[in-house]
Design an enzyme around this catalytic site. Structure first.
Site, PDB file in Angstrom:
ATOM      1  N   ASP A 111     -34.385   9.166   7.642  1.00  0.00           N
ATOM      2  CA  ASP A 111     -35.048   8.022   7.017  1.00  0.00           C
ATOM      3  C   ASP A 111     -36.462   8.501   6.662  1.00  0.00           C
ATOM      4  OD1 ASP A 111     -36.600   5.739   6.555  1.00  0.00           O
ATOM      5  OD2 ASP A 111     -35.459   4.514   7.969  1.00  0.00           O
ATOM      6  N   LYS A 158     -40.724  -0.519   0.690  1.00  0.00           N
ATOM      7  CA  LYS A 158     -42.058  -0.172   1.182  1.00  0.00           C
ATOM      8  C   LYS A 158     -42.879   0.499   0.069  1.00  0.00           C
ATOM      9  CE  LYS A 158     -40.830  -1.695   5.276  1.00  0.00           C
ATOM     10  NZ  LYS A 158     -39.591  -2.400   5.041  1.00  0.00           N
TER      11      LYS A 158
HETATM   12  C1  LIG Z   1     -38.512   2.952   8.704  1.00  0.00           C
HETATM   13  C2  LIG Z   1     -37.704   1.864   8.080  1.00  0.00           C
HETATM   14  N1  LIG Z   1     -36.484   2.160   7.612  1.00  0.00           N
HETATM   15  C3  LIG Z   1     -35.705   1.220   7.046  1.00  0.00           C
HETATM   16  C4  LIG Z   1     -36.129  -0.088   6.928  1.00  0.00           C
HETATM   17  C5  LIG Z   1     -35.193  -1.115   6.363  1.00  0.00           C
HETATM   18  O1  LIG Z   1     -35.511  -1.393   5.048  1.00  0.00           O
HETATM   19  P1  LIG Z   1     -35.172  -2.794   4.343  1.00  0.00           P
HETATM   20  O2  LIG Z   1     -36.072  -3.824   4.980  1.00  0.00           O
HETATM   21  O3  LIG Z   1     -35.456  -2.527   2.910  1.00  0.00           O
HETATM   22  O4  LIG Z   1     -33.743  -3.095   4.611  1.00  0.00           O
HETATM   23  C6  LIG Z   1     -37.407  -0.441   7.371  1.00  0.00           C
HETATM   24  C7  LIG Z   1     -37.897  -1.824   7.212  1.00  0.00           C
HETATM   25  O5  LIG Z   1     -38.911  -2.210   7.759  1.00  0.00           O
HETATM   26  C8  LIG Z   1     -38.202   0.558   7.985  1.00  0.00           C
HETATM   27  O6  LIG Z   1     -39.410   0.278   8.472  1.00  0.00           O
END
Ligand SMILES: Cc1ncc(COP(=O)(O)O)c(C=O)c1O
Length: 403
Positions: free
Chosen positions: A193, A218
């Site tokens: 990620d 983000k």
């Molecule tokens: C590090 C990280 N990965 C994935 C996500 C998930 O993304 P989404 O809110 O677009 O589903 C978040 C959401 O805060 C996150 O902070």
């Protein structure tokens, strides 16, 4: 304040990345010279006759037939994200969690084992636990991220090593190239990620990782106006992700959200530069505050972490945490509510600076069990001027002293 020594030596975005983010290589002539691409807001593409339809169905993954499969506006942003990550293929999803679940569901079957390295995003961890309960997958968590600990966690059934680096809670950085080598020696798929760093500050595929995931909600979107996710990998690995997770689970990106994402990407380099400049100035200020301890941001890494960072990162984004010494719920509440500019909100990566704490008053025992200090504050540093941000924090510290 001289902050130049806090940046990484290789902190500059390549012209290639700037061009990809901009619209310079888009085919404006295909849409009347419009400098902003159109939103192809359709669910369906009709074919000129039945034979054309039959031919298209043989090449479903590459043809415009139905927008759950492929849509030109979505495809435009997918191509840009693939190029930014130096990958062959990208598919976008309706959210970051959509992208994460797509990767996990396409790659894991019952009895498979997955190793989670570093402090993984909470809902990702919750999904893994659910998959363990419902579908019988097995998992190990390696919090320290050391190569030896990861190697010790490998079983005969290990199919995936899933990493977050920097970990968004602890900011711990792990050696991506070394993990990729270890995994490849055991025929294990690696996924990361990469939301915190963005493809501008870290390109895991070039370090040997197999799959990169983003929450585009983000920094990539950057304006707190869309929810989106992306997976970038090789053509070969994308087949299972596309055929199963994208097509059958169906959490695909809408053309309008894709268009917002394209617009956000245009300013990604300039925004990331600004986030970085702002965050190091705010951290420099926090370092002067006697109430503050344990600031966690990769720019403050010790020598060992800095050596890894130098090998694999090109800069720092603006999400980090610190602790108010001896702070409890009343302290964090006073601090947060005394900020005017920092808004209270749980996302990050947008224009506006945000402040939040994991301490909600009713969960201090659970925080203690997870080793999270009750005075922990998380800041997402936005695009405002650093002087304004520092003045806002100054007011909040004054409010603490006045109690
Ligand atoms: C590090 C990280 N990965 C994935 C996500 C998930 O993304 P989404 O809110 O677009 O589903 C978040 C959401 O805060 C996150 O902070």
């Amino acid at each position: 304040m001289d902050i130049s020594n806090l940046f990484l030596e290789n902190n500059a975005f390549s012209d290639a990345d700037n061009i990809i983010c901009s619209g310079h290589e888009e085919q404006h002539e295909n849409y009347f010279g419009a400098v902003s691409p159109p939103i192809i807001q359709t669910s369906l593409f009709v074919q000129k006759n039945y034979q054309a339809y039959c031919d298209d169905m043989q090449h479903e993954a590459e043809r415009f037939i139905y927008s759950r499969g492929l849509n030109p506006t979505v495809q435009m942003v997918e191509e840009k994200l693939a190029r930014l990550e130096r990958g062959e293929a990208c598919r976008c999803f309706a959210s970051g969690m959509g992208a994460i679940s797509a990767v996990l569901m396409a790659n894991l079957s019952s009895n498979d084992h997955i190793i989670l390295v570093n402090n993984i995003y909470g809902p990702t961890m919750a999904l893994i636990k659910l998959m363990a309960k419902k579908f019988g997958i097995h998992y190990s968590v390696v919090l320290d991220g050391n190569l030896e600990s990861i190697a010790n966690a490998i079983h005969a059934t290990t199919r995936m090593i899933y990493v977050e680096s920097p970990g968004t809670m602890t900011m711990n950085v792990v050696d991506l190239a070394a993990i990729a080598r270890l995994a490849s020696a055991h025929n294990i798929t690696t996924a990361i990620d990469n939301t915190w760093a963005t493809p501008l500050f870290q390109k895991p595929l070039t370090l040997g990782f197999d799959i990169v995931i983003h929450s585009c909600t983000k920094y990539l979107g950057g304006h707190s106006d869309l929810i989106a996710g992306a997976v970038v990998t090789s053509h070969e690995r994308m087949i299972a992700i596309r055929d199963f997770s994208h097509q059958l689970l169906g959490a695909v990106l809408s053309p309008f959200a894709a268009w917002l994402l394209l617009r956000g990407l245009r300013t990604l380099p300039v925004r990331m530069q600004r986030h970085q400049e702002n965050v190091v100035q705010v951290i420099e200020y926090l370092k002067t505050r006697p109430e503050v301890e344990n600031i966690r941001h990769p720019s403050l890494a010790d020598a060992a972490q800095r050596a890894i960072i130098r090998k694999q990162m090109f800069g720092f984004s603006g999400l980090f945490s610190f602790e108010i010494r001896d702070g409890g719920f009343a302290t964090v509440k006073t601090f947060i509510d005394s900020c005017q500019l920092f808004k209270v909100g749980c996302s990050w990566g947008g224009y506006e600076s945000l402040i939040i704490s994991p301490n909600r008053g009713y969960n201090e025992p659970a925080l203690a069990a997870d080793n999270i200090a009750p005075g922990l504050i998380r800041l997402s540093i936005g695009q405002e001027s650093p002087a304004m941000l520092i003045a806002d924090l100054d007011t909040a510290f004054a409010a603490l002293s006045a109690r």
